[in-house]
Write an enzyme that holds these catalytic residues in place. Structure first.
Site, mmCIF file in Angstrom:
data_model
loop_
_atom_site.group_PDB
_atom_site.id
_atom_site.type_symbol
_atom_site.label_atom_id
_atom_site.label_comp_id
_atom_site.label_asym_id
_atom_site.label_seq_id
_atom_site.Cartn_x
_atom_site.Cartn_y
_atom_site.Cartn_z
ATOM 1 N N ARG A 1 0.772 -1.303 0.154
ATOM 2 C CA ARG A 1 -0.073 -0.034 0.087
ATOM 3 C C ARG A 1 0.756 1.372 -0.005
ATOM 4 O O ARG A 1 0.418 2.119 0.393
ATOM 5 C CB ARG A 1 -1.021 -0.035 1.375
ATOM 6 C CG ARG A 1 -2.002 -1.095 1.287
ATOM 7 C CD ARG A 1 -2.888 -1.055 0.047
ATOM 8 N NE ARG A 1 -4.123 -1.685 0.357
ATOM 9 C CZ ARG A 1 -4.160 -2.877 0.008
ATOM 10 N NH1 ARG A 1 -3.553 -3.668 -0.514
ATOM 11 N NH2 ARG A 1 -5.639 -3.493 0.254
ATOM 12 N N SER B 1 -11.168 -1.098 2.834
ATOM 13 C CA SER B 1 -10.330 -1.163 3.962
ATOM 14 C C SER B 1 -9.834 -0.027 4.406
ATOM 15 O O SER B 1 -9.495 0.834 3.706
ATOM 16 C CB SER B 1 -8.853 -2.016 3.744
ATOM 17 O OG SER B 1 -9.246 -3.011 3.054
ATOM 18 N N GLU C 1 -5.674 3.674 5.708
ATOM 19 C CA GLU C 1 -5.013 3.575 4.584
ATOM 20 C C GLU C 1 -5.736 4.769 3.799
ATOM 21 O O GLU C 1 -5.252 5.472 2.729
ATOM 22 C CB GLU C 1 -5.636 2.319 3.879
ATOM 23 C CG GLU C 1 -5.068 2.139 2.543
ATOM 24 C CD GLU C 1 -5.640 0.893 1.731
ATOM 25 O OE1 GLU C 1 -6.397 0.126 2.491
ATOM 26 O OE2 GLU C 1 -5.173 0.735 0.627
HETATM 27 N N1 EPU Z 1 -10.694 -11.260 9.990
HETATM 28 C C1 EPU Z 1 -11.496 -11.181 11.384
HETATM 29 N N2 EPU Z 1 -12.455 -10.331 11.533
HETATM 30 C C2 EPU Z 1 -12.809 -9.346 10.609
HETATM 31 C C3 EPU Z 1 -12.245 -9.392 9.170
HETATM 32 C C4 EPU Z 1 -11.021 -10.066 9.128
HETATM 33 O O1 EPU Z 1 -11.364 -12.024 12.260
HETATM 34 O O2 EPU Z 1 -13.815 -8.805 10.766
HETATM 35 C C5 EPU Z 1 -9.644 -12.188 9.656
HETATM 36 C C6 EPU Z 1 -10.023 -13.255 8.782
HETATM 37 O O3 EPU Z 1 -10.788 -14.143 9.323
HETATM 38 C C7 EPU Z 1 -8.753 -13.450 8.310
HETATM 39 C C8 EPU Z 1 -8.008 -12.102 8.394
HETATM 40 O O4 EPU Z 1 -8.677 -11.380 9.331
HETATM 41 O O5 EPU Z 1 -8.313 -14.368 9.035
HETATM 42 C C9 EPU Z 1 -7.664 -11.327 7.024
HETATM 43 O O6 EPU Z 1 -9.091 -10.999 6.438
HETATM 44 P P1 EPU Z 1 -9.232 -10.759 5.076
HETATM 45 O O7 EPU Z 1 -8.785 -12.053 4.215
HETATM 46 O O8 EPU Z 1 -10.687 -10.178 4.798
HETATM 47 O O9 EPU Z 1 -8.259 -9.749 4.392
HETATM 48 P P2 EPU Z 1 -7.694 -8.295 5.222
HETATM 49 O O10 EPU Z 1 -6.373 -8.452 5.582
HETATM 50 O O11 EPU Z 1 -8.757 -7.887 6.323
HETATM 51 C C10 EPU Z 1 -6.715 -7.426 2.844
HETATM 52 C C11 EPU Z 1 -6.816 -6.076 2.059
HETATM 53 C C12 EPU Z 1 -8.087 -6.131 1.272
HETATM 54 C C13 EPU Z 1 -8.098 -7.308 0.332
HETATM 55 C C14 EPU Z 1 -8.057 -8.510 1.204
HETATM 56 C C15 EPU Z 1 -7.585 -10.045 0.201
HETATM 57 C C16 EPU Z 1 -5.630 -4.428 3.278
HETATM 58 C C17 EPU Z 1 -5.671 -3.139 4.058
HETATM 59 N N3 EPU Z 1 -6.763 -5.061 3.077
HETATM 60 O O12 EPU Z 1 -7.952 -7.272 3.726
HETATM 61 O O13 EPU Z 1 -8.196 -5.020 0.330
HETATM 62 O O14 EPU Z 1 -9.088 -7.707 -0.324
HETATM 63 O O15 EPU Z 1 -6.630 -8.498 2.089
HETATM 64 O O16 EPU Z 1 -6.327 -9.944 -0.149
HETATM 65 O O17 EPU Z 1 -4.526 -5.034 3.213
HETATM 66 C C18 EPU Z 1 -8.921 -2.642 0.326
HETATM 67 O O18 EPU Z 1 -8.032 -2.397 0.167
HETATM 68 O O19 EPU Z 1 -10.108 -2.000 0.187
HETATM 69 C C19 EPU Z 1 -9.236 -4.200 0.426
HETATM 70 C C20 EPU Z 1 -10.502 -4.783 0.473
#
Ligand code: EPU
Length: 354
Positions: free
Chosen positions: A172, A248, A349
């Site tokens: 990012r 995000s 972000e």
């Molecule tokens: N999780 C929770 N509770 C929540 C949300 C997430 O426990 O409410 C846990 C999930 O179970 C999982 C972990 O956190 O084990 C990661 O969650 P997720 O796979 O949804 O990904 P993220 O790290 O929350 C990032 C990006 C997203 C992207 C996804 C998939 C960032 C800031 N965000 O989210 O990007 O789609 O990975 O690669 O890095 C965006 O930038 O707008 C965006 C959606």
């Protein structure tokens, strides 16, 4: 100055409601949408002469306007076009207008047999912002496929290209968010895409969805990956047309290994991934901010007119009529709670505009 620009430059205060995906009611002195590099040069020269404040936006999916009025000019690219600049049997080099819609571009590439971007399907925004934000999802980042970024230095209104090695892409992050913020406007992004498809299946949610449809992830097509990514995103993230949000809201923090190990003692199920530790050569541990916020009990909760999405705690939402300050207040409250519970600082972000 041509008729198009003079029309744009004398425009009245304009609503930006449809230019920010949070759906915040905000206006600006003038909105200038330009369709070519020549039009951009004219407007930059005019702004340099007048000294007026300006801000360049993309699809508005990463912005939070804090005031009801932005005291200045908003610039927005409508430069379109996808040109093939070089082509071999292995890959294709595309020059893409910054004003192209991101997901339409991804769709165009997948349907033309140009691969690499399918994991980035359905991300709101435009091609110019992809190079600024280094958008990323499901194991792929835009910067992995960018060759060159073309645009203008704002001060001298001088055309230039910036090679990917000088874009300083990281999670990012890019040079356009830091050293060149306000100094360089992206007009075109050069993407190098492959003609043979190799799926990137590092993210279990995508593989699981493919398997649930009877598709072997190792032998899937790019179109199947694109559809799986769209389905996963639709299941967890709000549609900005229905619920205001900026995707995000926070970046996932990366902490030193000792810190992560200490937390794992108390929270053995904490999701964690190795990642470069910012500002150091060492490897750290990335912890999902969504998980941290969820553990603090914020998922589905509301504070004033802003809230936390019930399915993904990383997404702050406009519950109806929220101001930028409502969202900021919620964000700061969440940051304080995460800090108090886990001793971790999480950073937005989303860019705050005052
Ligand atoms: N999780 C929770 N509770 C929540 C949300 C997430 O426990 O409410 C846990 C999930 O179970 C999982 C972990 O956190 O084990 C990661 O969650 P997720 O796979 O949804 O990904 P993220 O790290 O929350 C990032 C990006 C997203 C992207 C996804 C998939 C960032 C800031 N965000 O989210 O990007 O789609 O990975 O690669 O890095 C965006 O930038 O707008 C965006 C959606």
């Amino acid at each position: 100055m041509d008729a198009y620009l003079s029309r744009q430059l004398i425009s009245m205060p304009t609503s930006l409601l449809h230019y920010n995906t949070f759906g915040i009611e905000v206006s600006c002195d003038r909105l200038v949408e330009y369709c070519s590099c020549e039009e951009l040069c004219s407007v930059l020269k005019e702004l340099n002469e007048s000294g007026q404040r300006w801000l360049h936006i993309g699809g508005g999916s990463n912005l939070l306007f804090l005031n009801q009025h932005f005291d200045g000019v908003i610039l927005h690219s409508k430069i379109k076009g996808i040109e093939i600049c070089e082509e071999t049997d292995e890959d294709v080099l595309l020059r893409v207008g910054a004003g192209e819609d991101w997901d339409q571009f991804v769709d165009y590439c997948v349907n033309h047999g140009w691969y690499g971007l399918e994991n980035l399907s359905f991300i709101p925004g435009e091609v110019g912002s992809s190079a600024v934000q280094n958008v990323g999802a499901y194991g792929v980042e835009a910067g992995d496929l960018i060759e060159t970024v073309e645009g203008y230095y704002t001060k001298g209104v001088k055309a230039s290209t910036i090679d990917k090695s000088d874009c300083h892409y990281a999670y990012r992050e890019s040079v356009f968010k830091h050293e060149l913020r306000g100094e360089f406007i992206v007009t075109h992004v050069w993407y190098c895409l492959r003609k043979s498809f190799r799926p990137v299946l590092t993210h279990a949610a995508v593989s699981r969805l493919l398997e649930s449809q009877g598709i072997d992830p190792e032998h899937c097509t790019a179109l199947q990956v694109r559809q799986a990514v769209i389905d996963v995103r639709k299941a967890k993230l709000p549609d900005p047309k229905e619920i205001g949000s900026a995707g995000s809201f926070f970046m996932n923090p990366v902490v030193p290994e000792e810190k992560a190990n200490a937390l794992l003692q108390d929270y053995p199920n904490m999701p964690h991934y190795p990642a470069p530790l910012p500002g150091s050569d060492e490897t750290g541990v990335k912890i999902p901010a969504g998980w941290l916020i969820d553990q603090c009990g914020w998922k589905g909760k509301q504070l004033g007119r802003a809230g936390v999405h019930p399915l993904q705690a990383l997404v702050l939402i406009n519950c109806g009529g929220a101001t930028g300050n409502d969202v900021k207040h919620l964000a700061e409250t969440i940051q304080a709670d995460v800090k108090a519970k886990f001793g971790i600082d999480i950073h937005p972000e989303v860019l705050f505009i005052s």
